[in-house]
Scaffold this motif. Structure first.
Motif, PDB file in Angstrom:
ATOM      1  N   GLU A 135       1.195   0.694  -2.440  1.00  0.00           N
ATOM      2  CA  GLU A 135      -0.029   1.239  -1.865  1.00  0.00           C
ATOM      3  C   GLU A 135      -0.412   0.382  -0.672  1.00  0.00           C
ATOM      4  N   LYS A 137      -3.711  -0.052   2.492  1.00  0.00           N
ATOM      5  CA  LYS A 137      -4.994   0.384   3.035  1.00  0.00           C
ATOM      6  C   LYS A 137      -4.952   0.327   4.555  1.00  0.00           C
ATOM      7  N   TYR A 168     -19.002  -1.536   5.884  1.00  0.00           N
ATOM      8  CA  TYR A 168     -18.220  -0.507   5.227  1.00  0.00           C
ATOM      9  C   TYR A 168     -17.344   0.208   6.260  1.00  0.00           C
ATOM     10  N   MET A 173      -6.589   4.874   1.849  1.00  0.00           N
ATOM     11  CA  MET A 173      -5.576   4.223   1.026  1.00  0.00           C
ATOM     12  C   MET A 173      -4.446   5.216   0.784  1.00  0.00           C
ATOM     13  N   GLY A 191     -10.866   7.147  -3.847  1.00  0.00           N
ATOM     14  CA  GLY A 191     -11.486   6.288  -4.858  1.00  0.00           C
ATOM     15  C   GLY A 191     -10.578   5.135  -5.262  1.00  0.00           C
ATOM     16  N   ARG A 192     -11.019   4.397  -6.258  1.00  0.00           N
ATOM     17  CA  ARG A 192     -10.265   3.237  -6.733  1.00  0.00           C
ATOM     18  C   ARG A 192      -9.104   3.683  -7.618  1.00  0.00           C
ATOM     19  N   VAL A 193      -8.044   2.889  -7.604  1.00  0.00           N
ATOM     20  CA  VAL A 193      -6.867   3.202  -8.412  1.00  0.00           C
ATOM     21  C   VAL A 193      -6.978   2.485  -9.754  1.00  0.00           C
ATOM     22  N   ASN A 194      -6.945   3.252 -10.846  1.00  0.00           N
ATOM     23  CA  ASN A 194      -6.857   2.680 -12.178  1.00  0.00           C
ATOM     24  C   ASN A 194      -5.602   3.219 -12.845  1.00  0.00           C
ATOM     25  N   SER A 197      -5.442   7.179 -12.820  1.00  0.00           N
ATOM     26  CA  SER A 197      -5.191   7.788 -11.514  1.00  0.00           C
ATOM     27  C   SER A 197      -3.793   7.428 -10.998  1.00  0.00           C
ATOM     28  N   TYR A 198      -3.320   6.229 -11.357  1.00  0.00           N
ATOM     29  CA  TYR A 198      -1.983   5.832 -10.927  1.00  0.00           C
ATOM     30  C   TYR A 198      -0.917   6.703 -11.598  1.00  0.00           C
TER      31      TYR A 198
END
Length: 316
Positions: A135, A137, A168, A173, A191-194, A197-198
């Motif tokens: 990944e 950004k 901000y 990503m 959003g954030r990767v957890n 979601s991964y």
């Protein structure tokens, strides 16, 4: 059987005693469980002061201190800038060596060296079976990457390690995968990767990438040790899908050839977030199988560079 360098003081004493008793070198070697050549070297005195095996360290402690002072002058320098200044001071080395000196602690370096030694004899054909992923950004500011700082634990609030920025900044990503055959579909992450979601990314983007690049052939999947990647549920996902995952050392982005592709994508100079996404997609689509194959073919050299780091002093 034990090598000469592995003989203990007791074994050496037994060798000398048995020799005085008139035993042959073969009888002595069978008696204490070492090679006959080890016995011969001990008796001839050649086992004392033998040269160390392995490649010579490519830098000195003085050179490492020079790098440390260079980093402390400006914590926001890029890896390329650090290497350039280190080279100008008389230390000829690679970007990977600079990275290891600055980021890896002794324990991580030992694990990296062990891993590299295990992969030392891998051929380009074997590395071609690996589907590399990562990944990354991309920001509208700081050349699409964000300002990075070289610091130790506990230096987070030091003035030298702080820099003003947009609170901000607009960013995206992405997740991508590549092999010697080319690149797979790019995923823009919201959003954030957890872990959950991964696994969605793996289902909808990794599997299609594998299908595109390998068809029905077997492959090995690579990812780093980020928490979503190393989660138990993610490990179960791979087991359920029958996919082999390549063990990967911590803090070793320079080993991953996909990092070179991210650098290509960061050359864009967009004015809006939509332009940034479009530029990333266009750059990713322009990457050729020939480019990817050259990067995969560099893996043996990357491994060799790690092995040449054997005996490095502890980094700060």
């Amino acid at each position: 059987m034990s090598k000469t360098a592995d003989l203990t003081a007791v074994q050496k004493a037994i060798i000398d005693t048995l020799k005085r008793e008139g035993k042959t070198q073969k009888e002595i070697s069978e008696r204490i469980g070492c090679s006959q050549s080890a016995v011969s070297r001990q008796l001839s005195g050649k086992s004392v002061g033998r040269k160390k095996c392995g490649k010579k360290c490519c830098t000195t402690r003085r050179g490492d201190r020079t790098l440390r002072k260079t980093v402390e002058k400006d914590r926001f320098q890029t890896l390329g800038d650090l290497r350039k200044q280190w080279t100008e001071s008389g230390v000829e080395t690679s970007r990977a060596t600079v990275h290891r000196r600055v980021l890896l602690n002794q324990k991580q370096r030992q694990k990296l060296l062990t891993w590299a030694t295990e992969k030392q004899h891998w051929t380009v054909a074997q590395w071609s079976k690996v589907l590399f992923s990562d990944e990354s950004k991309f920001c509208m500011s700081f050349r699409n990457q964000g300002a990075r700082v070289w610091r130790k634990t506990g230096e987070k609030e030091m003035p030298k390690c702080l820099k003003s920025s947009v609170k901000y900044p607009q960013s995206v990503m992405v997740w991508g995968a590549m092999s010697a055959a080319g690149v797979g579909p790019l995923c823009f992450i919201k959003g954030r990767v957890n872990a959950a979601s991964y696994q969605e990314i793996l289902e909808h983007f990794m599997l299609p990438s594998a299908e595109k690049l390998y068809g029905d052939e077997d492959f090995v999947f690579q990812h780093d040790l980020a928490p979503p990647h190393s989660a138990k549920t993610t490990g179960k996902w791979f087991t359920d899908h029958g996919i082999t995952v390549l063990n990967w050392p911590a803090n070793s982005p320079d080993l991953n050839p996909i990092e070179n592709l991210w650098d290509i994508l960061r050359d864009a100079r967009p004015n809006t977030l939509d332009e940034l996404k479009a530029a990333i997609e266009a750059s990713w689509a322009s990457i050729t199988p020939q480019q990817c194959h050259r990067l995969i073919a560099s893996m043996p050299r990357r491994i060799e560079a790690v092995i040449s780091a054997k005996g490095f002093p502890t980094k700060y």
